[in-house]
Design an enzyme around this catalytic site. Structure first.
Site, PDB file in Angstrom:
ATOM      1  N   LYS A 192      49.938 -45.221  26.481  1.00 12.57           N
ATOM      2  CA  LYS A 192      48.479 -45.311  26.358  1.00 12.57           C
ATOM      3  C   LYS A 192      47.859 -46.019  27.555  1.00 12.57           C
ATOM      4  O   LYS A 192      48.027 -47.225  27.721  1.00 12.57           O
ATOM      5  CB  LYS A 192      48.136 -46.066  25.068  1.00 12.57           C
ATOM      6  CG  LYS A 192      46.664 -45.982  24.710  1.00 12.57           C
ATOM      7  CD  LYS A 192      46.369 -46.701  23.426  1.00 12.57           C
ATOM      8  CE  LYS A 192      44.879 -46.801  23.174  1.00 12.57           C
ATOM      9  NZ  LYS A 192      44.168 -45.522  23.165  1.00 12.57           N
ATOM     10  N   LYS A 212      42.571 -40.767  12.064  1.00 11.30           N
ATOM     11  CA  LYS A 212      41.721 -41.034  10.884  1.00 11.30           C
ATOM     12  C   LYS A 212      42.308 -40.351   9.649  1.00 11.30           C
ATOM     13  O   LYS A 212      42.381 -40.951   8.573  1.00 11.30           O
ATOM     14  CB  LYS A 212      40.290 -40.541  11.125  1.00 11.30           C
ATOM     15  CG  LYS A 212      39.616 -41.265  12.277  1.00 11.30           C
ATOM     16  CD  LYS A 212      38.177 -40.838  12.447  1.00 11.30           C
ATOM     17  CE  LYS A 212      37.693 -41.099  13.860  1.00 11.30           C
ATOM     18  NZ  LYS A 212      37.986 -42.437  14.369  1.00 11.30           N
ATOM     19  N   GLY A 217      34.005 -46.604  17.701  1.00  6.88           N
ATOM     20  CA  GLY A 217      33.629 -47.199  18.979  1.00  6.88           C
ATOM     21  C   GLY A 217      32.164 -46.968  19.330  1.00  6.88           C
ATOM     22  O   GLY A 217      31.489 -47.858  19.853  1.00  6.88           O
ATOM     23  N   ASN A 218      31.647 -45.786  18.994  1.00  2.00           N
ATOM     24  CA  ASN A 218      30.279 -45.467  19.417  1.00  2.00           C
ATOM     25  C   ASN A 218      29.214 -46.201  18.597  1.00  2.00           C
ATOM     26  O   ASN A 218      28.041 -46.152  18.917  1.00  2.00           O
ATOM     27  CB  ASN A 218      30.036 -43.962  19.395  1.00  2.00           C
ATOM     28  CG  ASN A 218      29.782 -43.462  17.999  1.00  2.00           C
ATOM     29  OD1 ASN A 218      30.537 -43.779  17.082  1.00  2.00           O
ATOM     30  ND2 ASN A 218      28.718 -42.728  17.823  1.00  2.00           N
ATOM     31  N   LYS A 257      43.043 -48.496  15.699  1.00  2.00           N
ATOM     32  CA  LYS A 257      42.212 -49.201  14.723  1.00  2.00           C
ATOM     33  C   LYS A 257      42.153 -48.488  13.369  1.00  2.00           C
ATOM     34  O   LYS A 257      42.014 -49.137  12.330  1.00  2.00           O
ATOM     35  CB  LYS A 257      40.803 -49.451  15.260  1.00  2.00           C
ATOM     36  CG  LYS A 257      39.923 -48.204  15.358  1.00  2.00           C
ATOM     37  CD  LYS A 257      38.746 -48.308  14.444  1.00  2.00           C
ATOM     38  CE  LYS A 257      37.768 -47.154  14.499  1.00  2.00           C
ATOM     39  NZ  LYS A 257      38.072 -45.868  14.982  1.00  2.00           N
TER      40      LYS A 257
HETATM   41  P1  ADP Z   1      35.893 -43.226  16.934  1.00  2.13           P
HETATM   42  O1  ADP Z   1      35.382 -44.068  18.047  1.00  2.13           O
HETATM   43  O2  ADP Z   1      34.986 -43.236  15.750  1.00  2.13           O
HETATM   44  O3  ADP Z   1      37.335 -43.493  16.575  1.00  2.13           O
HETATM   45  P2  ADP Z   1      36.830 -40.706  18.050  1.00  2.13           P
HETATM   46  O4  ADP Z   1      36.175 -40.063  19.224  1.00  2.13           O
HETATM   47  O5  ADP Z   1      38.159 -41.317  18.249  1.00  2.13           O
HETATM   48  O6  ADP Z   1      35.767 -41.723  17.466  1.00  2.13           O
HETATM   49  O7  ADP Z   1      36.968 -39.634  16.868  1.00  2.13           O
HETATM   50  C1  ADP Z   1      35.865 -38.838  16.436  1.00  2.13           C
HETATM   51  C2  ADP Z   1      35.891 -37.483  17.117  1.00  2.13           C
HETATM   52  O8  ADP Z   1      36.965 -36.678  16.600  1.00  2.13           O
HETATM   53  C3  ADP Z   1      34.691 -36.593  16.888  1.00  2.13           C
HETATM   54  O9  ADP Z   1      33.642 -36.898  17.756  1.00  2.13           O
HETATM   55  C4  ADP Z   1      35.255 -35.188  17.149  1.00  2.13           C
HETATM   56  O10 ADP Z   1      34.914 -34.769  18.450  1.00  2.13           O
HETATM   57  C5  ADP Z   1      36.770 -35.366  17.101  1.00  2.13           C
HETATM   58  N1  ADP Z   1      37.523 -34.426  16.270  1.00  2.13           N
HETATM   59  C6  ADP Z   1      38.770 -33.980  16.575  1.00  2.13           C
HETATM   60  N2  ADP Z   1      39.238 -33.136  15.661  1.00  2.13           N
HETATM   61  C7  ADP Z   1      38.255 -33.008  14.728  1.00  2.13           C
HETATM   62  C8  ADP Z   1      38.149 -32.254  13.524  1.00  2.13           C
HETATM   63  N3  ADP Z   1      39.140 -31.476  13.088  1.00  2.13           N
HETATM   64  N4  ADP Z   1      37.018 -32.371  12.794  1.00  2.13           N
HETATM   65  C9  ADP Z   1      35.994 -33.161  13.217  1.00  2.13           C
HETATM   66  N5  ADP Z   1      36.043 -33.897  14.368  1.00  2.13           N
HETATM   67  C10 ADP Z   1      37.158 -33.826  15.118  1.00  2.13           C
HETATM   68 MG    MG Z   2      39.047 -43.222  17.855  1.00  2.00          MG
END
Ligand code: ADP
Ligand code: MG
Length: 312
Positions: free
Chosen positions: A128, A275, A12-13, A213
């Protein structure tokens, strides 16, 4: 499996950064930066299929719906609109980036539907919350009009609650595969895809839901025979003991180890969790590899020199 075909899920970012207001100019500037990385990957000789999240975009489109004289569109149509919006931004910035590099690449946006099970447990218990906040009176009105359920979100106000069912099948997968095979760069499955359910007679119908996603990108990668699923986010690695003193970034790990760490609860549910789940699913089903990293490390990660890489 096609070793040179990569599905890239953009976080998203990469389109709208945390704290930004979400103006068109901001979104185009971010998308322009993402386009440089994507063009670099194309120059490495890979065929790419792009997907992305759509949280902020669909939230705003939804908020723009409730005007009296202009009939509101249902959530899944808002999802389709967001796919068009993001696809437009990606086509413009990416095609212009290729132009600068004297490269001819067709960038195609495909509005994409994803089949979910109408009996998915999520539908009877939507968890959600999405879009903007409303007052109780507004929420009651929307609920009476059958637009709901709008419910209290942790005392912060009333929001639309939707299910987040498991993606089963990408409806447009053949078209995506054909376009990618012919060397075109496709943006599809935006925001996890437009959720649709299959009726008993085989017809499809839009569903009030939001598909994750990362999960949908894993299904796409599997169904178009991609060799690599790459999830680009805002951290270079997935970590063990995230944000603790003994935090440990993960490099290349086996599927078995990824599953073990997932079960041990190292990855937060709404962010890194999906992820790793997507990576596990893809590698398990295809014996391909899954990469989780940030845009800065994307090229290195493809060569195995950065990021978290899940291998069979
Ligand atoms: P996106 O928009 O890319 O889906 P998200 O915010 O949903 O981004 O997911 C990425 C975030 O996951 C990172 O910014 C981090 O803060 C978080 N995160 C949670 N658990 C972990 C982990 N074990 N290792 C690394 N990042 C993590
Ligand atoms: Mg996400």
């Amino acid at each position: 499996m096609k070793a040179d075909l990569i599905v890239i899920a953009l976080g998203g970012n990469m389109i709208l950064q945390r704290g930004q207001k979400g103006t068109f100019e901001e979104q185009m500037e971010n998308t322009q930066k993402a386009s440089v990385v994507i063009a670099d990957l194309v120059e490495q000789g890979y065929k790419l299929v792009l997907t992305s999240g759509n949280g902020p975009q669909v939230g705003n489109i939804l908020a723009q719906q409730n005007y009296e004289d202009a009939p509101s569109m249902p959530l899944y149509v808002c999802g389709a609109m967001s796919q068009g919006q993001i696809g437009y931004m990606i086509s413009m910035t990416l095609q212009n980036e290729f132009k600068k590099r004297n490269k001819e690449v067709d960038v195609i946006t495909l509005s994409t539907r994803v089949i979910v099970d109408k009996n998915d447990p999520g539908f009877s218990n939507p968890t959600k919350p999405i879009g903007r906040f409303y007052t109780k009176d507004q929420a009651d009105k929307f609920n009476e009009e059958g637009k709901g359920p709008y419910m209290d979100d942790a005392g912060r106000g009333y929001r639309l609650f939707v299910a987040s069912p498991q993606p089963l099948e990408i409806v447009e997968k053949k078209a995506i595969q054909t376009l990618a095979d012919s060397g075109m760069l496709v943006y599809c499955v935006g925001g996890g895809g437009i959720p649709v359910v299959k009726n008993d007679d085989g017809t499809l119908e839009g569903a009030m839901a939001v598909i994750d996603k990362d999960r949908a990108s894993a299904v796409l990668a599997e169904q178009i025979d991609a060799g690599i699923l790459m999830i680009l986010t805002d951290v270079p690695h997935a970590c063990l003991n995230y944000k603790k003193e003994d935090e440990k970034p993960l490099g290349e790990i086996s599927l078995a180890l990824a599953m073990q760490y997932y079960d041990e609860g190292h990855f937060i549910k709404g962010s890194m969790g999906p992820k790793i789940e997507a990576a596990i699913r893809f590698v398990k089903k295809t014996q391909g590899k899954a990469i989780i990293t940030n845009p800065e490390n994307a090229i290195k990660a493809i060569k195995g020199e950065a990021g978290t890489i899940v291998v069979p």
